[in-house]
Design an enzyme around this catalytic site. Structure first.
Site, mmCIF file in Angstrom:
data_model
loop_
_atom_site.group_PDB
_atom_site.id
_atom_site.type_symbol
_atom_site.label_atom_id
_atom_site.label_comp_id
_atom_site.label_asym_id
_atom_site.label_seq_id
_atom_site.Cartn_x
_atom_site.Cartn_y
_atom_site.Cartn_z
ATOM 1 N N LYS B 74 38.413 67.666 -58.903
ATOM 2 C CA LYS B 74 37.142 68.268 -58.494
ATOM 3 C C LYS B 74 36.032 67.245 -58.678
ATOM 4 O O LYS B 74 35.993 66.546 -59.698
ATOM 5 C CB LYS B 74 36.887 69.518 -59.350
ATOM 6 C CG LYS B 74 35.663 70.315 -58.958
ATOM 7 C CD LYS B 74 35.515 71.558 -59.851
ATOM 8 C CE LYS B 74 34.317 72.406 -59.454
ATOM 9 N NZ LYS B 74 34.168 73.594 -60.332
ATOM 10 N N SER B 149 33.794 77.974 -57.936
ATOM 11 C CA SER B 149 33.297 76.755 -57.336
ATOM 12 C C SER B 149 34.388 75.706 -57.118
ATOM 13 O O SER B 149 34.199 74.792 -56.324
ATOM 14 C CB SER B 149 32.194 76.153 -58.206
ATOM 15 O OG SER B 149 32.714 75.742 -59.462
ATOM 16 N N SER B 173 35.399 79.936 -62.080
ATOM 17 C CA SER B 173 35.520 78.939 -61.012
ATOM 18 C C SER B 173 36.886 78.273 -60.878
ATOM 19 O O SER B 173 37.123 77.547 -59.918
ATOM 20 C CB SER B 173 34.454 77.848 -61.181
ATOM 21 O OG SER B 173 33.202 78.321 -60.777
#
Lengths: 96, 482
Positions: B74, B149, B173
């Site tokens: 990420k 997210s 997330s």
């Protein structure tokens, strides 16, 4: 807190160091007042004898020895500078 | 060489690597081909340095636990020499001068960080629609969101364009996108994984964790990244157990709680049915199931959006245009530089949360909002502490519905926040949780089963999730074209 929460958007944006457009001010005011109205329900929670938690776990001061350790070399620390001059970050003039 | 290495798990690839049937470079080449074919439609990758990954593959130590395994990252984590934008224009062009601790640990376990994955800007969002760069689509239905997210971290693993990935979880997330994309996502106990080198959103809530195809792979990645780090004063100085050894202990004798506040009206009937069937399966294998209560659940979203935004407003003060990040053109003075650089660099959701956080911390409102939310946080943490006196795991849905359509909640921030109801209390209380696939909706969209464990109860999570996974084949299904 009350159901008619009001946010002074200009003052708050100023504290947050954010320059907003007039459109942003209008949109955020409406959205944030709705969110504040929602979070107002926390008033219904009885917290009279409850300690505030800043953190999930019990926290203690974490100390380390006051000894030199390897860190960033200057070139790495400056490598993402928007503006630099030699070994320094350049910013607009601060003193007259 | 076996075909389609990109469809294999870490455990399967490790077996082939150790038998010398494949090389780490074979995996990178195969993944590269899969990304080239599939990612234009999915939009998960922001950046990848294939040459660097191949160079690391040459030197990979195959005797290490993750030797030769590429892991996608990420874009909120620093990987030395790679961009890290956190999905924001604020960090356009930023190149990480150091490795986050979890990245350094992955590397020392032999893994190869390969590719940076899209996300909601500064991890603020539940759909990846808040990325400044691109939309990421759900591989199961490209008209739908992958969640957020860590949406792209889930989408890439589901689409077989990544073997495994790292995500971060502040209010759900990791678990929510894992559920939306039909993969496994594990959010460790607060402090289990170092946050050093994770671009901070809300420091008392943020945790890094694995996103994988199987529970076994989640155990392998967690093993590599968990542990104490002197660079993060909130990291827990507790021994790291052998997570893989926990997998096969079975659930016989485990006590599982069903919180009555989580099985409410408003849950999609397909989600409820799949989760209830999942719990039945654990019961069939010898777990005992009982109803429990987490009485302060209804306050969790309100408390979260005060605490998280307050911490975000403080954390994001560092983006001032001085040392890194965006700086506006020709600032008149220092103050003008701060105000305009931040106005230009941050997107709408980030500004909204900074302003809300600034407001709840400002003079006259601090006690009414921030202090009050911290007290409610104590009540929520007590709910979990009480529950874990009675049970080993808490089972629930991850989300009230399967993945929603792109654009559905985009104009309504509050509606988007309310969908986080089942994941958010976990972060406030600092416990651990996992999402595993437990079925599909009528439209063919994945549904997740959430198991929540006590602090440092990751072995219990893995035990429960693995037992469930072995009895089902939901995790083997592939999105079309993968």
């Amino acid at each position: 807190m009350s159901a008619t929460a009001h946010i002074d958007i200009k003052k708050t944006a100023d504290l947050a160091r954010l320059r907003l457009t007039a459109e942003e001010e209008t949109a955020y005011t409406a959205q944030l007042e709705r969110i504040l109205e929602y979070v107002g329900q926390l008033d219904e929670a009885d917290t009279a004898s409850v300690e505030a938690a800043a953190h999930p776990h019990e926290l203690f001061d974490v100390m380390r020895s006051d000894a030199a350790r390897p860190g960033f070399v200057m070139e790495a620390a400056l490598s993402n500078a928007p503006r630099r001059s030699g070994d320094q970050f350049m910013v607009p003039k601060v003193v007259e | 060489m076996p075909d389609a290495l990109h469809t294999l798990t870490i455990a399967e690839l490790r077996t082939l690597l150790q038998k010398r049937e494949i090389s780490p470079a074979d995996i990178i080449h195969d993944l590269e081909a899969s990304i080239t074919a599939r990612d234009p439609e999915i939009g998960a990758y922001l950046h990848r340095d294939t040459a660097a990954a191949l160079a690391a593959a040459e030197k990979a130590d195959l005797s290490a636990p993750l030797g030769g395994i590429p892991v996608a990252i990420k874009d909120v984590l620093n990987v030395q020499g790679q961009p890290a934008t956190a999905g924001s224009k604020m960090l356009r062009g930023y190149i990480s001068p150091y490795d986050a601790t979890c990245i350094a640990k992955l590397k020392s376990a032999g893994a190869i960080p390969f590719g940076k994955l899209n996300m909601d800007e500064f991890a603020m969002g539940s759909s990846n629609e808040n990325s400044a760069w691109q939309l990421t689509r759900n591989p199961w239905d490209t008209t739908r969101v992958p969640g957020g997210s860590s949406g792209a971290s889930a989408a890439a693993v589901a689409a077989r364009t990544a073997i495994a990935s790292l995500g971060s979880d502040t209010g759900g997330s990791i678990r929510q996108p894992a559920a939306f994309c039909g993969i496994t996502g594990l959010k460790p106990t607060y402090g289990r994984v170092s946050r050093y080198g994770l671009i901070a959103y809300a420091s008392s809530l943020d945790q890094v964790g694995p996103m994988t195809r199987t529970v076994e792979d989640a155990a392998l990645v967690l093993q590599a990244i968990a542990g104490h780090d002197p660079q993060d004063s909130t990291s827990l100085n507790a021994p790291v157990p052998d997570y893989s050894a926990a997998l096969r202990r079975g659930v016989s004798g485990m006590k599982i709680g069903l919180p009555r506040e989580y099985f409410i009206d408003g849950i999609d009937p397909a989600v409820r049915a799949a989760v209830e069937a999942g719990v039945k399966e654990l019961e069939r294998q010898g777990a005992t199931v009982r109803e429990i209560s987490l009485p302060h659940t209804r306050f969790a979203i309100a408390a979260y959006y005060i605490i998280a935004t307050a911490e975000a407003s403080a954390n994001l003060a560092r983006f001032d245009g001085v040392r890194y990040g965006h700086r506006c053109d020709t600032p008149a003075d220092l103050r003008d530089m701060y105000d305009r650089s931040r106005a230009e660099g941050f997107g709408p959701e980030v500004k909204r949360r900074i302003i809300l956080g600034t407001y709840v911390l400002s003079s006259g409102y601090y006690d009414a909002y921030y202090r009050k939310a911290q007290k409610v946080r104590t009540l929520i943490a007590r709910d979990f502490a009480e529950a874990f006196k009675e049970v080993d795991l808490i089972a629930s849905p991850v989300t009230p519905t399967a993945a929603f359509k792109i654009g559905k909640n985009a104009g309504d921030p509050l509606q988007m926040y309310l969908a986080d109801i089942f994941t958010i209390a976990n972060n406030l209380s600092g416990v651990c949780g996992i999402s595993v696939p437990c079925g599909y909706s009528a439209e063919g969209l994945p549904i997740g089963l959430q198991l929540t464990g006590r602090p440092l109860g990751e072995e219990d999570l893995l035990r429960g999730a693995f037992a469930y996974e072995q009895a089902t084949d939901w995790h083997r299904r592939l999105p079309q074209k993968s």
